[in-house]
Write an enzyme that holds these catalytic residues in place. Structure first.
Site, PDB file in Angstrom:
ATOM      1  N   HIS A 142      19.016   1.130  -3.854  1.00 14.86           N
ATOM      2  CA  HIS A 142      17.605   1.387  -3.545  1.00 14.86           C
ATOM      3  C   HIS A 142      16.900   0.102  -3.086  1.00 14.86           C
ATOM      4  O   HIS A 142      16.186   0.103  -2.090  1.00 14.86           O
ATOM      5  CB  HIS A 142      16.897   1.970  -4.779  1.00 14.86           C
ATOM      6  N   CYS A 176       0.818  -1.220   0.000  1.00 17.73           N
ATOM      7  CA  CYS A 176       0.000   0.000   0.000  1.00 17.73           C
ATOM      8  C   CYS A 176       0.848   1.264   0.000  1.00 17.73           C
ATOM      9  O   CYS A 176       0.361   2.335  -0.322  1.00 17.73           O
ATOM     10  CB  CYS A 176      -0.994   0.003   1.144  1.00 17.73           C
TER      11      CYS A 176
END
Lengths: 422, 271
Positions: free
Chosen positions: A99, A50
């Protein structure tokens, strides 16, 4: 082959965009297949939670692939390309590896150190593996990312941070309500951190949980997990009449709860105290609400402040974690570039071997040698070959600065044409 | 001879207060126990003193300012022990013992001799009235102390600086509830005190209400706590507002008690 990351998270895009771009449920498999099928993309993984949607891919040309992936996302979700411009970020090479390591280690999370994300990354990897969307590069990269996350968790106290934050929230709730049994909690939005905090509240005796999520189905899922009750997001203000504790992480771009709303809710509650916890970034609850009587509003920074006041080493711990990630990125890059020189080494060996076999055969045709002599000549031939190809092989294996140039040079000097010479 | 028990209790209360104040700055496991022990011993001597006074004077010993303030302090300690027994609230002693000790100190400075009772004070209503009044006042004093604790704790939670006493102060909910319970106990007691007081007044002067300052202040106090209860039940005035109002109520009691006694006016001046 190079690593490419294309993604969006809670910082780059607000929840409306994130929800539109999510690869949830049935969309994940076609998404993987679609991206894998793009020209120049040979491996891929999709992490969709989410708070973030990220696509990890092994590609030939990062720039070209980035364009194609963007195009694909736009058509797959039927969203105009323009909408993606500000929301998507791209990383390639070592930046991409860094990342991915940071995401898995929860350094890129809304609440740094929250534990859910690692499980979600693992799940995404397992799914892609199962659907055969990954290859050598992604397998190695994700395994590494998982082990880096574990290293960060054990070697630093970053993971403790999220636990301390929800712990601090529970402690505060106890100082407001004394006893949490019989209190009712409303989860507003279903963020990663909200789940963790809700678990802690349940462990402290909270029994009644309601979940109001923008996507009702996701809310239902979460409500089931907590033995709670799903509520329509549009009706959350009515629900708040009966909620003593509200955990808010809707991910909306602005406030979903204003001072006037809360004023009315408090009237309806006959001033029964309320503890509001806003763990959204950016904030979803107007901070002015804390000025109302019997309303106690804490956002992530406030809770972080509470935790930091107790121990003053968070900065150091995050630094430590970043250092670990730096080391691991380097070691992964070394592996990746050694991967590049493997074909050249193989070719060189094969070429030498071919020459050796060819010349020996020719010699044995001309001269009739006894078995003993043949053996001696064969031995000499392979000794010469090995001694000649050892230095270039060693050089290729070495951790050179311009490995690509070296590979090119060796190819030229030895006349390797790039295809296998068989 | 019995006077010595008063001085001993004063000394033990003083020790309890010092430890209670020390507890604000230092957290140890033993301190609360020592505070209770010292206050308990002081309370024991204090009780002996009151009984001795009663026997020596031949009536309920609450007829002059010295006795009244001392009895007020005794009632506060009584309520304090009851709360400690029931709830074990952290730091309650630090907030309430100084108040009770100040009353004891004031009492020790007031004239102590037992004088023959003036005729108007010779009434059965007197004992009932005074005991109810002081028990009610003690409950209100405690409500104010707990209210102050609420305000301090709420300040920590609202300002989000959770240092200082935050950890050791009780929860807001508990403080608010106890404040409410104390007022629900104090209010009927106070009502009984006002009614018995009116009967006494009628008995002594032939009029239930003569609008003398003490009576007026009592009605003001009664109204304030009445409002606290009323507003809480009807308008949800809890927490901060209830705490403020109970502190205000207690201040009016102190003003009524000290101010009017010192001004030496009205019929409540006992000699």
């Amino acid at each position: 082959m190079r690593v490419l990351v294309a993604g969006l998270n809670h910082k780059s895009a607000d929840v409306e965009v994130r929800e539109k771009l999510a690869f949830g449920g049935d969309k994940l498999e076609p998404g993987l297949r679609g991206i894998r099928g793009l020209p120049g993309v040979s491996e891929t993984i999709i992490v969709s939670t989410c708070n973030r949607v990220e696509i990890y891919a092994g590609v030939e040309d990062p720039e070209e692939a980035a364009g194609r992936i963007k195009q694909f996302i736009s058509s797959f979700h039927s969203i105009p390309l323009k909408l993606l411009d500000g929301a998507l970020y791209f990383y390639s090479g070592p930046d991409a590896v860094r990342h991915i390591f940071r995401v898995a280690s929860s350094l890129d999370s809304m609440v740094v150190g929250e534990p859910q994300i690692l499980g979600q990354v693992k799940g995404a990897f397992a799914f892609a593996l199962d659907k055969k969307a990954t290859g050598v590069l992604m397998n190695k990269l994700l395994k590494k990312a998982i082990s880096v996350a574990k290293r960060v968790r054990t070697e630093t106290k970053v993971a403790e941070n999220a636990v301390s934050i929800s712990f601090a929230a529970v402690e505060l709730a106890k100082k407001i309500f004394n006893d949490l049994t019989g209190k009712s909690v409303l989860l507003l939005g279903a963020g990663e951190m909200a789940e963790l905090a809700a678990k802690h509240l349940i462990n402290s005796g909270v029994r009644e949980i309601a979940v109001a999520n923008r996507t009702f189905e996701r809310g239902q899922e979460l409500a089931r997990a907590f033995n709670g009750r799903p509520v329509r997001f549009e009706g959350f203000k009515e629900e708040m009449f009966r909620s003593d504790i509200v955990l808010c992480s809707t991910g909306a771009a602005g406030y979903v709860l204003h001072k006037q709303d809360m004023h009315n809710i408090m009237k309806g509650r006959r001033q029964e105290p309320v503890f509001l916890i806003d763990i959204s970034v950016p904030r979803n609850i107007d901070p002015k609400i804390n000025g109302l009587e019997n309303v106690y509003l804490y956002d992530v920074d406030d809770l972080q402040g509470v935790v930091d006041a107790n121990r003053n080493e968070r900065g150091k711990e995050a630094e430590k974690a970043e250092k670990i990630i730096g080391e691991e990125v380097e070691s992964f890059e070394r592996w990746l570039s050694s991967l590049q020189s493997v074909p050249a080494i193989v070719e060189l060996r094969e070429k030498a071997e071919e020459i050796r076999k060819c010349e020996l055969a020719r010699l044995f045709n001309k001269l009739q040698l006894g078995e003993k002599e043949q053996k001696a000549v064969e031995y000499m031939a392979s000794a010469i070959v090995n001694k000649l190809i050892h230095p270039p092989t060693a050089a290729l294996k070495e951790d050179a600065v311009d490995r690509e140039l070296l590979i090119e040079t060796i190819r030229k000097l030895y006349g390797l044409n790039g295809d296998c010479t068989r | 001879m019995g006077e010595i028990t008063f001085d001993i209790s004063l000394l033990f209360y003083f020790g309890a207060m010092l430890l209670a104040l020390l507890e604000l700055f230092k957290e140890t496991k033993l301190l609360p126990k020592f505070i209770l022990l010292l206050a308990g011993i002081g309370f024991g001597f204090h009780t002996v003193f009151i009984l001795y006074r009663g026997v020596a004077a031949g009536h309920v010993p609450i007829v002059n300012p010295h006795e009244a303030t001392s009895f007020f302090a005794w009632c506060i300690f009584l309520v304090f022990f009851a709360l400690e027994y029931r709830y074990k609230l952290g730091l309650l002693g630090s907030f309430i013992i100084p108040v009770a000790f100040s009353l004891m100190l004031a009492s020790s400075l007031l004239p102590k001799e037992i004088k023959p009772l003036s005729p108007i004070l010779r009434s059965n209503w007197l004992g009932v009235h005074a005991v109810f009044a002081f028990l009610a006042n003690a409950a209100f004093a405690m409500a104010a102390g707990v209210g102050l604790m609420y305000l301090v704790q709420e300040h920590y939670v609202k300002s989000k600086h959770l240092g200082g006493l935050f950890e050791r102060l009780p929860s807001l909910k508990q403080l608010d509830e106890i404040n409410y319970r104390l007022i629900t106990i104090g209010f009927p007691l106070f009502t009984v005190a006002i009614i018995t007081g009116a009967f006494w007044a009628e008995n002594a002067w032939g009029s239930y209400l003569s609008w003398e300052p003490r009576q007026v202040w009592s009605i003001v106090t009664w109204l304030i706590f009445g409002i606290v209860l009323h507003a809480r039940l009807l308008a949800g005035w809890r927490g901060r507002r209830a705490a403020f109002l109970s502190i205000l109520g207690f201040l009016t009691i102190i003003v009524a008690f000290a101010g009017l006694a010192l001004l030496q006016k009205g019929q409540h001046i006992f000699q």
